[in-house]
Write a protein that holds these residues in place. Structure first.
Motif, PDB file in Angstrom:
ATOM      1  N   PHE A  25       0.854  -1.182   0.000  1.00 29.76           N
ATOM      2  CA  PHE A  25       0.000   0.000   0.000  1.00 29.76           C
ATOM      3  C   PHE A  25       0.894   1.239   0.000  1.00 29.76           C
ATOM      4  CE2 PHE A  25      -3.979  -2.158   0.808  1.00 29.76           C
ATOM      5  CZ  PHE A  25      -3.584  -3.325   1.463  1.00 29.76           C
ATOM      6  N   GLY A  26       0.510   2.218  -0.793  1.00 29.89           N
ATOM      7  CA  GLY A  26       1.225   3.486  -0.789  1.00 29.89           C
ATOM      8  C   GLY A  26       2.411   3.557  -1.723  1.00 29.89           C
ATOM      9  N   PHE A  27       2.720   2.466  -2.412  1.00 33.07           N
ATOM     10  CA  PHE A  27       3.783   2.493  -3.417  1.00 33.07           C
ATOM     11  C   PHE A  27       3.559   1.316  -4.359  1.00 33.07           C
ATOM     12  CE2 PHE A  27       6.724  -1.001  -2.264  1.00 33.07           C
ATOM     13  CZ  PHE A  27       6.154  -1.407  -1.062  1.00 33.07           C
ATOM     14  N   GLU A  28       4.230   1.342  -5.493  1.00 34.27           N
ATOM     15  CA  GLU A  28       4.056   0.295  -6.494  1.00 34.27           C
ATOM     16  C   GLU A  28       5.221  -0.688  -6.458  1.00 34.27           C
ATOM     17  OE1 GLU A  28       2.469   3.374  -9.778  1.00 34.27           O
ATOM     18  OE2 GLU A  28       2.389   1.270 -10.402  1.00 34.27           O
ATOM     19  N   LEU A  29       4.882  -1.951  -6.212  1.00 33.25           N
ATOM     20  CA  LEU A  29       5.907  -2.990  -6.134  1.00 33.25           C
ATOM     21  C   LEU A  29       6.712  -3.117  -7.422  1.00 33.25           C
ATOM     22  CD1 LEU A  29       4.259  -6.015  -4.272  1.00 33.25           C
ATOM     23  CD2 LEU A  29       6.154  -4.572  -3.497  1.00 33.25           C
ATOM     24  N   ARG A  30       6.123  -2.772  -8.544  1.00 31.21           N
ATOM     25  CA  ARG A  30       6.789  -2.995  -9.826  1.00 31.21           C
ATOM     26  C   ARG A  30       8.109  -2.236  -9.913  1.00 31.21           C
ATOM     27  NH1 ARG A  30       3.407  -2.573 -13.887  1.00 31.21           N
ATOM     28  NH2 ARG A  30       1.500  -2.262 -12.686  1.00 31.21           N
ATOM     29  N   TYR A  31       8.262  -1.184  -9.115  1.00 33.60           N
ATOM     30  CA  TYR A  31       9.468  -0.364  -9.179  1.00 33.60           C
ATOM     31  C   TYR A  31      10.482  -0.711  -8.100  1.00 33.60           C
ATOM     32  CZ  TYR A  31       6.525   2.396 -12.280  1.00 33.60           C
ATOM     33  OH  TYR A  31       5.702   2.797 -13.297  1.00 33.60           O
ATOM     34  N   ASN A  77      -0.430  -5.590  -7.060  1.00 38.66           N
ATOM     35  CA  ASN A  77       0.520  -4.961  -6.127  1.00 38.66           C
ATOM     36  C   ASN A  77       0.815  -5.872  -4.936  1.00 38.66           C
ATOM     37  OD1 ASN A  77       2.114  -2.622  -6.125  1.00 38.66           O
ATOM     38  ND2 ASN A  77       0.895  -1.681  -4.515  1.00 38.66           N
ATOM     39  N   THR A  78       1.001  -7.127  -5.251  1.00 40.22           N
ATOM     40  CA  THR A  78       1.155  -8.159  -4.229  1.00 40.22           C
ATOM     41  C   THR A  78       2.310  -9.077  -4.590  1.00 40.22           C
ATOM     42  OG1 THR A  78      -1.220  -8.110  -3.722  1.00 40.22           O
ATOM     43  CG2 THR A  78       0.003 -10.070  -3.037  1.00 40.22           C
ATOM     44  N   CYS A  96       7.650  -9.558   4.760  1.00 43.11           N
ATOM     45  CA  CYS A  96       8.045  -9.074   3.447  1.00 43.11           C
ATOM     46  C   CYS A  96       8.615  -7.673   3.601  1.00 43.11           C
ATOM     47  CB  CYS A  96       6.882  -9.083   2.470  1.00 43.11           C
ATOM     48  SG  CYS A  96       5.465  -8.109   2.991  1.00 43.11           S
ATOM     49  N   ALA A  97       9.429  -7.277   2.654  1.00 45.62           N
ATOM     50  CA  ALA A  97      10.056  -5.961   2.727  1.00 45.62           C
ATOM     51  C   ALA A  97      10.569  -5.531   1.372  1.00 45.62           C
ATOM     52  CB  ALA A  97      11.212  -5.984   3.739  1.00 45.62           C
ATOM     53  N   ASP A  98      10.630  -4.221   1.215  1.00 44.56           N
ATOM     54  CA  ASP A  98      11.405  -3.666   0.119  1.00 44.56           C
ATOM     55  C   ASP A  98      12.860  -4.045   0.366  1.00 44.56           C
ATOM     56  OD1 ASP A  98      13.100  -1.022  -0.825  1.00 44.56           O
ATOM     57  OD2 ASP A  98      11.415  -1.464  -2.139  1.00 44.56           O
ATOM     58  N   ALA A  99      13.591  -4.380  -0.685  1.00 44.73           N
ATOM     59  CA  ALA A  99      14.901  -4.984  -0.469  1.00 44.73           C
ATOM     60  C   ALA A  99      15.993  -4.334  -1.297  1.00 44.73           C
ATOM     61  CB  ALA A  99      14.850  -6.481  -0.782  1.00 44.73           C
ATOM     62  N   THR A 100      17.194  -4.401  -0.760  1.00 46.12           N
ATOM     63  CA  THR A 100      18.401  -4.073  -1.510  1.00 46.12           C
ATOM     64  C   THR A 100      19.086  -5.382  -1.854  1.00 46.12           C
ATOM     65  OG1 THR A 100      18.700  -1.918  -0.450  1.00 46.12           O
ATOM     66  CG2 THR A 100      20.644  -2.967  -1.402  1.00 46.12           C
ATOM     67  N   LEU A 101      19.428  -5.550  -3.112  1.00 46.28           N
ATOM     68  CA  LEU A 101      20.041  -6.794  -3.565  1.00 46.28           C
ATOM     69  C   LEU A 101      21.559  -6.693  -3.534  1.00 46.28           C
ATOM     70  CD1 LEU A 101      17.816  -7.621  -6.680  1.00 46.28           C
ATOM     71  CD2 LEU A 101      17.404  -8.121  -4.263  1.00 46.28           C
ATOM     72  N   GLY A 102      22.188  -7.745  -3.119  1.00 47.25           N
ATOM     73  CA  GLY A 102      23.637  -7.854  -3.199  1.00 47.25           C
ATOM     74  C   GLY A 102      24.004  -8.530  -4.505  1.00 47.25           C
ATOM     75  N   LEU A 103      24.697  -7.834  -5.382  1.00 43.15           N
ATOM     76  CA  LEU A 103      24.993  -8.351  -6.723  1.00 43.15           C
ATOM     77  C   LEU A 103      26.463  -8.734  -6.847  1.00 43.15           C
ATOM     78  CD1 LEU A 103      23.010  -5.704  -8.818  1.00 43.15           C
ATOM     79  CD2 LEU A 103      22.190  -7.850  -7.851  1.00 43.15           C
ATOM     80  N   ARG A 104      26.706  -9.779  -7.588  1.00 40.00           N
ATOM     81  CA  ARG A 104      28.076 -10.227  -7.842  1.00 40.00           C
ATOM     82  C   ARG A 104      28.186 -10.623  -9.304  1.00 40.00           C
ATOM     83  NH1 ARG A 104      32.541 -11.851  -4.955  1.00 40.00           N
ATOM     84  NH2 ARG A 104      31.468 -11.434  -2.997  1.00 40.00           N
ATOM     85  N   SER A 105      29.317 -10.260  -9.905  1.00 40.81           N
ATOM     86  CA  SER A 105      29.572 -10.621 -11.307  1.00 40.81           C
ATOM     87  C   SER A 105      29.651 -12.138 -11.444  1.00 40.81           C
ATOM     88  CB  SER A 105      30.872  -9.983 -11.775  1.00 40.81           C
ATOM     89  OG  SER A 105      31.236 -10.497 -13.047  1.00 40.81           O
ATOM     90  N   ASP A 106      29.092 -12.630 -12.531  1.00 48.30           N
ATOM     91  CA  ASP A 106      29.189 -14.071 -12.804  1.00 48.30           C
ATOM     92  C   ASP A 106      30.412 -14.396 -13.648  1.00 48.30           C
ATOM     93  OD1 ASP A 106      26.587 -14.203 -15.399  1.00 48.30           O
ATOM     94  OD2 ASP A 106      28.539 -13.219 -15.341  1.00 48.30           O
ATOM     95  N   GLY A 107      31.226 -13.388 -13.948  1.00 53.74           N
ATOM     96  CA  GLY A 107      32.445 -13.592 -14.712  1.00 53.74           C
ATOM     97  C   GLY A 107      32.234 -13.718 -16.202  1.00 53.74           C
ATOM     98  N   GLU A 108      30.978 -13.603 -16.630  1.00 55.73           N
ATOM     99  CA  GLU A 108      30.665 -13.736 -18.051  1.00 55.73           C
ATOM    100  C   GLU A 108      29.865 -12.550 -18.551  1.00 55.73           C
ATOM    101  OE1 GLU A 108      28.708 -17.475 -18.470  1.00 55.73           O
ATOM    102  OE2 GLU A 108      30.493 -18.644 -17.964  1.00 55.73           O
ATOM    103  N   GLY A 109      30.042 -11.426 -17.877  1.00 58.60           N
ATOM    104  CA  GLY A 109      29.347 -10.216 -18.288  1.00 58.60           C
ATOM    105  C   GLY A 109      28.005 -10.010 -17.640  1.00 58.60           C
ATOM    106  N   GLY A 110      27.550 -10.984 -16.900  1.00 60.90           N
ATOM    107  CA  GLY A 110      26.274 -10.855 -16.208  1.00 60.90           C
ATOM    108  C   GLY A 110      26.489 -10.784 -14.714  1.00 60.90           C
TER     109      GLY A 110
END
Length: 137
Positions: A25-31, A77-78, A96-110
């Motif tokens: 509620f109050g924000f859009e999950l899509r973003y 919105n669920t 549930c929560a809005d989240a920050t993702l921890g990203l790591r290179s896969d060594g192949e450009g992704g």
């Protein structure tokens, strides 16, 4: 007012399934990147599953990988957490929560998502009420 409301918990036997829901509620999950976290009795919160809003990248803790699936329905919105093959160790309060993702290179450009953390604070406040899951025979 920004709010996330969890539901769907309950008592289930080992090996059973549950689907948790989290309506925003109050924000859009899509973003937003989103996540499910849990706190077992006597333990701290841990990340269970998180999902990127930009692609199909997601993260699952080793303890739930292959059994749990995170999903979202932007039209409603669920977000959801499908939990299969439940074990007594899955007994916890789930949030549930809005989240920050921890990203790591896969060594192949992704990249891949190696973890996530909840965004708590001025905008999203603290943890919501959560929904309790008990896995017991």
């Amino acid at each position: 007012q920004v709010q996330l409301v969890e539901s769907g918990g309950g008592l289930v036997q080992p090996g059973g399934s549950l689907r948790l829901s989290c309506e925003a509620f109050g924000f859009e999950l899509r973003y937003h990147h989103i996540g499910w976290f849990r706190r077992a009795p006597g333990k701290v919160h841990e990340a269970v599953a998180c999902s990127s809003n930009k692609d199909d990248k997601s993260y699952y803790s080793e303890s739930v990988k292959g059994r749990f699936t995170i999903a979202r329905d932007n039209a409603k919105n669920t977000m959801f957490l499908q939990m299969n093959a439940l074990k007594p160790d899955d007994t916890a309060d789930y949030y549930c929560a809005d989240a920050t993702l921890g990203l790591r290179s896969d060594g192949e450009g992704g990249y891949y998502v190696e973890g996530c953390s909840p965004n708590l604070g001025p905008r999203f406040g603290s943890w919501g009420q959560g929904t309790h899951v008990t896995v017991s025979s």
